[in-house]
Design an enzyme around this catalytic site. Structure first.
Site, PDB file in Angstrom:
ATOM      1  N   TYR A   1      -1.520  -0.620  10.489  1.00 36.39           N
ATOM      2  CA  TYR A   1      -1.828  -1.191   9.167  1.00 36.39           C
ATOM      3  C   TYR A   1      -0.638  -1.014   8.213  1.00 36.39           C
ATOM      4  O   TYR A   1      -0.142  -1.972   7.620  1.00 36.39           O
ATOM      5  CB  TYR A   1      -3.082  -0.527   8.577  1.00 36.39           C
ATOM      6  CG  TYR A   1      -3.276  -0.838   7.114  1.00 36.39           C
ATOM      7  CD1 TYR A   1      -3.633  -2.113   6.696  1.00 36.39           C
ATOM      8  CD2 TYR A   1      -3.066   0.137   6.134  1.00 36.39           C
ATOM      9  CE1 TYR A   1      -3.784  -2.409   5.346  1.00 36.39           C
ATOM     10  CE2 TYR A   1      -3.217  -0.141   4.793  1.00 36.39           C
ATOM     11  CZ  TYR A   1      -3.575  -1.419   4.402  1.00 36.39           C
ATOM     12  OH  TYR A   1      -3.708  -1.702   3.052  1.00 36.39           O
TER      13      TYR A   1
ATOM     14  N   LYS B   1       2.171  -3.810   6.546  1.00 40.32           N
ATOM     15  CA  LYS B   1       2.490  -3.973   5.116  1.00 40.32           C
ATOM     16  C   LYS B   1       4.001  -3.880   4.896  1.00 40.32           C
ATOM     17  O   LYS B   1       4.589  -4.647   4.133  1.00 40.32           O
ATOM     18  CB  LYS B   1       1.762  -2.899   4.290  1.00 40.32           C
ATOM     19  CG  LYS B   1       0.267  -3.096   4.214  1.00 40.32           C
ATOM     20  CD  LYS B   1      -0.071  -4.322   3.385  1.00 40.32           C
ATOM     21  CE  LYS B   1      -1.536  -4.663   3.414  1.00 40.32           C
ATOM     22  NZ  LYS B   1      -1.861  -5.931   2.774  1.00 40.32           N
TER      23      LYS B   1
ATOM     24  N   SER C   1       0.832  -1.206   0.000  1.00 41.13           N
ATOM     25  CA  SER C   1       0.000   0.000   0.000  1.00 41.13           C
ATOM     26  C   SER C   1       0.867   1.256   0.000  1.00 41.13           C
ATOM     27  O   SER C   1       1.996   1.247   0.510  1.00 41.13           O
ATOM     28  CB  SER C   1      -0.844  -0.024   1.269  1.00 41.13           C
ATOM     29  OG  SER C   1      -1.450   1.219   1.489  1.00 41.13           O
TER      30      SER C   1
HETATM   31  P1  NAD Z   1     -11.130  -6.515   1.048  1.00 38.51           P
HETATM   32  O1  NAD Z   1     -11.344  -6.490   2.515  1.00 38.51           O
HETATM   33  O2  NAD Z   1     -12.277  -6.197   0.169  1.00 38.51           O
HETATM   34  O3  NAD Z   1     -10.565  -7.953   0.620  1.00 38.51           O
HETATM   35  C1  NAD Z   1      -9.762  -8.733   1.464  1.00 38.51           C
HETATM   36  C2  NAD Z   1     -10.313 -10.151   1.446  1.00 38.51           C
HETATM   37  O4  NAD Z   1      -9.513 -10.943   2.328  1.00 38.51           O
HETATM   38  C3  NAD Z   1     -11.762 -10.231   1.968  1.00 38.51           C
HETATM   39  O5  NAD Z   1     -12.552 -10.981   1.070  1.00 38.51           O
HETATM   40  C4  NAD Z   1     -11.629 -10.936   3.313  1.00 38.51           C
HETATM   41  O6  NAD Z   1     -12.767 -11.721   3.607  1.00 38.51           O
HETATM   42  C5  NAD Z   1     -10.373 -11.753   3.120  1.00 38.51           C
HETATM   43  N1  NAD Z   1      -9.658 -12.068   4.356  1.00 38.51           N
HETATM   44  C6  NAD Z   1      -9.367 -11.235   5.398  1.00 38.51           C
HETATM   45  N2  NAD Z   1      -8.695 -11.894   6.346  1.00 38.51           N
HETATM   46  C7  NAD Z   1      -8.528 -13.163   5.899  1.00 38.51           C
HETATM   47  C8  NAD Z   1      -7.912 -14.316   6.436  1.00 38.51           C
HETATM   48  N3  NAD Z   1      -7.342 -14.303   7.633  1.00 38.51           N
HETATM   49  N4  NAD Z   1      -7.926 -15.459   5.695  1.00 38.51           N
HETATM   50  C9  NAD Z   1      -8.518 -15.497   4.483  1.00 38.51           C
HETATM   51  N5  NAD Z   1      -9.137 -14.439   3.937  1.00 38.51           N
HETATM   52  C10 NAD Z   1      -9.139 -13.277   4.639  1.00 38.51           C
HETATM   53  O7  NAD Z   1      -9.884  -5.569   0.752  1.00 38.51           O
HETATM   54  P2  NAD Z   1      -9.340  -5.032  -0.644  1.00 38.51           P
HETATM   55  O8  NAD Z   1      -9.662  -3.597  -0.727  1.00 38.51           O
HETATM   56  O9  NAD Z   1      -9.737  -5.924  -1.741  1.00 38.51           O
HETATM   57  O10 NAD Z   1      -7.777  -5.135  -0.365  1.00 38.51           O
HETATM   58  C11 NAD Z   1      -7.018  -6.270  -0.760  1.00 38.51           C
HETATM   59  C12 NAD Z   1      -5.590  -6.096  -0.298  1.00 38.51           C
HETATM   60  O11 NAD Z   1      -5.064  -4.892  -0.839  1.00 38.51           O
HETATM   61  C13 NAD Z   1      -5.443  -5.984   1.212  1.00 38.51           C
HETATM   62  O12 NAD Z   1      -4.278  -6.679   1.600  1.00 38.51           O
HETATM   63  C14 NAD Z   1      -5.277  -4.498   1.445  1.00 38.51           C
HETATM   64  O13 NAD Z   1      -4.527  -4.219   2.590  1.00 38.51           O
HETATM   65  C15 NAD Z   1      -4.537  -4.071   0.186  1.00 38.51           C
HETATM   66  N6  NAD Z   1      -4.763  -2.663  -0.150  1.00 38.51           N
HETATM   67  C16 NAD Z   1      -6.026  -2.193  -0.344  1.00 38.51           C
HETATM   68  C17 NAD Z   1      -6.225  -0.853  -0.637  1.00 38.51           C
HETATM   69  C18 NAD Z   1      -7.612  -0.309  -0.831  1.00 38.51           C
HETATM   70  O14 NAD Z   1      -7.771   0.896  -0.880  1.00 38.51           O
HETATM   71  N7  NAD Z   1      -8.654  -1.125  -1.010  1.00 38.51           N
HETATM   72  C19 NAD Z   1      -5.145   0.017  -0.762  1.00 38.51           C
HETATM   73  C20 NAD Z   1      -3.861  -0.488  -0.573  1.00 38.51           C
HETATM   74  C21 NAD Z   1      -3.671  -1.842  -0.276  1.00 38.51           C
HETATM   75  C1  UD1 Z   2      -6.875   5.625   3.283  1.00 37.46           C
HETATM   76  C2  UD1 Z   2      -5.852   5.121   4.267  1.00 37.46           C
HETATM   77  C3  UD1 Z   2      -4.724   4.426   3.497  1.00 37.46           C
HETATM   78  C4  UD1 Z   2      -5.295   3.317   2.628  1.00 37.46           C
HETATM   79  C5  UD1 Z   2      -6.372   3.900   1.713  1.00 37.46           C
HETATM   80  C6  UD1 Z   2      -7.054   2.826   0.956  1.00 37.46           C
HETATM   81  C7  UD1 Z   2      -5.983   6.695   6.144  1.00 37.46           C
HETATM   82  C8  UD1 Z   2      -5.285   7.775   6.914  1.00 37.46           C
HETATM   83  N1  UD1 Z   2      -5.342   6.227   5.043  1.00 37.46           N
HETATM   84  O1  UD1 Z   2      -6.239   6.539   2.425  1.00 37.46           O
HETATM   85  O2  UD1 Z   2      -3.802   3.877   4.387  1.00 37.46           O
HETATM   86  O3  UD1 Z   2      -4.278   2.717   1.845  1.00 37.46           O
HETATM   87  O4  UD1 Z   2      -7.374   4.575   2.507  1.00 37.46           O
HETATM   88  O5  UD1 Z   2      -7.922   3.359   0.017  1.00 37.46           O
HETATM   89  O6  UD1 Z   2      -7.058   6.263   6.503  1.00 37.46           O
HETATM   90  N2  UD1 Z   2     -12.267  12.185   2.950  1.00 37.46           N
HETATM   91  C9  UD1 Z   2     -13.232  13.119   3.273  1.00 37.46           C
HETATM   92  N3  UD1 Z   2     -14.411  12.658   3.763  1.00 37.46           N
HETATM   93  C10 UD1 Z   2     -14.685  11.335   3.964  1.00 37.46           C
HETATM   94  C11 UD1 Z   2     -13.692  10.396   3.622  1.00 37.46           C
HETATM   95  C12 UD1 Z   2     -12.482  10.859   3.125  1.00 37.46           C
HETATM   96  O7  UD1 Z   2     -13.038  14.323   3.109  1.00 37.46           O
HETATM   97  O8  UD1 Z   2     -15.787  11.005   4.433  1.00 37.46           O
HETATM   98  C13 UD1 Z   2     -10.989  12.661   2.401  1.00 37.46           C
HETATM   99  C14 UD1 Z   2      -9.793  12.256   3.231  1.00 37.46           C
HETATM  100  O9  UD1 Z   2      -9.513  13.230   4.190  1.00 37.46           O
HETATM  101  C15 UD1 Z   2      -8.724  12.137   2.163  1.00 37.46           C
HETATM  102  C16 UD1 Z   2      -9.470  11.735   0.889  1.00 37.46           C
HETATM  103  O10 UD1 Z   2     -10.841  12.050   1.143  1.00 37.46           O
HETATM  104  O11 UD1 Z   2      -8.133  13.378   1.957  1.00 37.46           O
HETATM  105  C17 UD1 Z   2      -9.354  10.259   0.589  1.00 37.46           C
HETATM  106  O12 UD1 Z   2      -9.685   9.548   1.767  1.00 37.46           O
HETATM  107  P1  UD1 Z   2      -9.739   7.950   1.812  1.00 37.46           P
HETATM  108  O13 UD1 Z   2     -10.627   7.451   0.726  1.00 37.46           O
HETATM  109  O14 UD1 Z   2     -10.062   7.560   3.207  1.00 37.46           O
HETATM  110  O15 UD1 Z   2      -8.267   7.506   1.420  1.00 37.46           O
HETATM  111  P2  UD1 Z   2      -6.859   7.896   2.071  1.00 37.46           P
HETATM  112  O16 UD1 Z   2      -7.023   8.697   3.288  1.00 37.46           O
HETATM  113  O17 UD1 Z   2      -6.012   8.464   0.993  1.00 37.46           O
END
Ligand code: NAD
Ligand code: UD1
Length: 338
Positions: free
Chosen positions: A151, A155, A127
């Site tokens: 978190y 990572k 991330s």
């Molecule tokens: P998500 O929660 O939608 O998907 C994660 C999946 O993993 C879920 O289906 C959940 O049921 C499963 N899971 C959780 N714990 C588990 C376990 N112990 N064993 C088996 N399955 C398990 O999340 P996502 O948004 O799809 O994210 C996927 C990956 O990408 C995560 O590792 C997350 O940290 C990373 N990531 C996500 C974002 C984001 O914004 N969505 C950003 C950066 C990194």
């Molecule tokens: C957040 C996480 C980041 C993670 C990412 C996944 C934090 C501090 N960071 O990032 O670790 O990888 O999500 O997508 O939580 N905002 C509003 N109103 C809202 C929600 C968000 O103004 O109700 C603003 C936030 O202040 C930010 C932007 O929208 O500036 C994006 O927010 P968000 O979607 O939560 O993502 P990040 O904060 O970038």
């Protein structure tokens, strides 16, 4: 020839499910391992519709070594895409042990079994949360690493473990992908993000305001040193991200090595710009109020995605309008199908 089977941990989740569709399109057969702690079992049927064939699926936990051994015993699997984990920043501050257990100990269990079975190709979901605040975005892969919550630290720990594993076996092929802000959904509207409770992230909050679940959006701060005072992020369509995984998988098949790559668009958008783009794409009005800054937020964060372009031949192609339209399409259908 039978399609290659790819173990996709967390494959029922938001990014994992879209990646399964992209994998199937590219001729692979995803095998999902998920405990459905943050996803619905019904996604498997919806994936079957999108993929033409139901995905292979095992319900279970990545911390269950015996189960992972059974999977590698039952299926011939050369590669793993490891999404499974917990991802809510605020929750990680309140429950750090749970985050280190699932994200770090869970990864260790998976990697140990992979080693026993000689599986050397791995793509890991990292991330942008591993970075510290840069004075001047964009963030490069070499930018300062300074996660500010459990978190992000979980990572970074896994990234470092993978570095050690690569040094142990230089025939392995590992790609650590650092995602920026994924939004959007598959254009079919059959899969998308399903946050439980009040959404923490911006786009699910906007779509819930648009559909009437929430009254108005709270914008966290308008006194940042940015174009309009609201914070700037690199929003990327989840299908672009999914295709980035296919490109990373193909890289692991070509050669051994350890890579770390940003997956972002290279463009930043402010909160107000995203709201305006959503209104333009959907015709919906998004009432909002400006409230105090959210603790821990940085002013501006976007990727330099040039290393991914060079090493994977991949780049994001979908624009902000498409991200908004697809998020909205999913929100309209989600309440009927999940
Ligand atoms: P998500 O929660 O939608 O998907 C994660 C999946 O993993 C879920 O289906 C959940 O049921 C499963 N899971 C959780 N714990 C588990 C376990 N112990 N064993 C088996 N399955 C398990 O999340 P996502 O948004 O799809 O994210 C996927 C990956 O990408 C995560 O590792 C997350 O940290 C990373 N990531 C996500 C974002 C984001 O914004 N969505 C950003 C950066 C990194
Ligand atoms: C957040 C996480 C980041 C993670 C990412 C996944 C934090 C501090 N960071 O990032 O670790 O990888 O999500 O997508 O939580 N905002 C509003 N109103 C809202 C929600 C968000 O103004 O109700 C603003 C936030 O202040 C930010 C932007 O929208 O500036 C994006 O927010 P968000 O979607 O939560 O993502 P990040 O904060 O970038």
């Amino acid at each position: 020839m039978n399609p290659k089977i790819i173990l996709v941990t967390g494959g029922a989740g938001y990014i994992g499910s879209h990646t399964c569709v992209a994998l199937a399109q590219a001729g692979y057969r995803p095998l999902i391992l998920d405990n459905f702690s943050n996803s619905k079992t019904s996604v498997i049927d919806r994936l079957a519709t999108l993929m033409g064939d139901p995905p292979l699926c095992v319900e279970g936990d990545i911390r269950d070594a015996a189960l992972i051994k059974k999977i590698f015993h039952d299926y011939c699997c050369e590669s793993v895409i490891h999404f499974a984990g917990l991802k809510a920043v605020g929750e990680s501050v309140k429950q750090p042990l749970q985050y280190y257990d699932v994200n770090v100990a869970g990864s260790l269990t998976l990697f140990a079994v992979m080693k026993d079975f000689g599986i050397k190709h791995l793509i890991f979901s990292s991330s942008a949360a591993v970075y510290g605040e840069e004075k001047e975005p964009p963030l490069h892969e070499e930018s300062l690493l300074h996660p500010v919550n459990p978190y992000g630290r979980s990572k970074l720990m896994v990234e470092e473990i993978l570095e050690d594993l690569y040094h142990m076996d230089s025939h392995s092929s590992i790609v650590r992908l650092r995602y920026f802000n994924p939004i959007g959904a598959h254009p079919s509207g059959l899969i998308g993000e399903t946050p439980s409770g009040v959404p923490n992230n911006l786009m699910p909050y906007i779509t819930q305001v648009a559909v009437g679940i929430r009254k108005k959006l709270s914008i966290f701060g308008n006194d940042y040193p940015t174009v309009d005072g609201t914070a700037v992020r690199d929003y990327i369509h989840v299908m672009d991200l999914a295709e980035g995984h296919v490109a990373a998988l193909q890289k692991t098949e070509r050669s051994s090595g350890l890579s770390t790559l940003n997956l972002g668009t290279g463009r930043g958008s402010s909160v107000l710009e995203l709201v305006e783009a959503f209104e333009a794409a959907t015709g919906k009005n998004i009432p909002y109020e400006i409230v105090a800054r959210r603790a821990g937020d940085v002013a501006a964060c976007w990727a330099d995605p040039s290393a991914a372009q060079k090493q994977l031949g991949w780049g994001a192609t979908r624009d902000l309008r498409t991200m908004c339209a697809d998020s909205w399409n999913w929100q309209l259908r989600a309440s009927f199908i999940i």
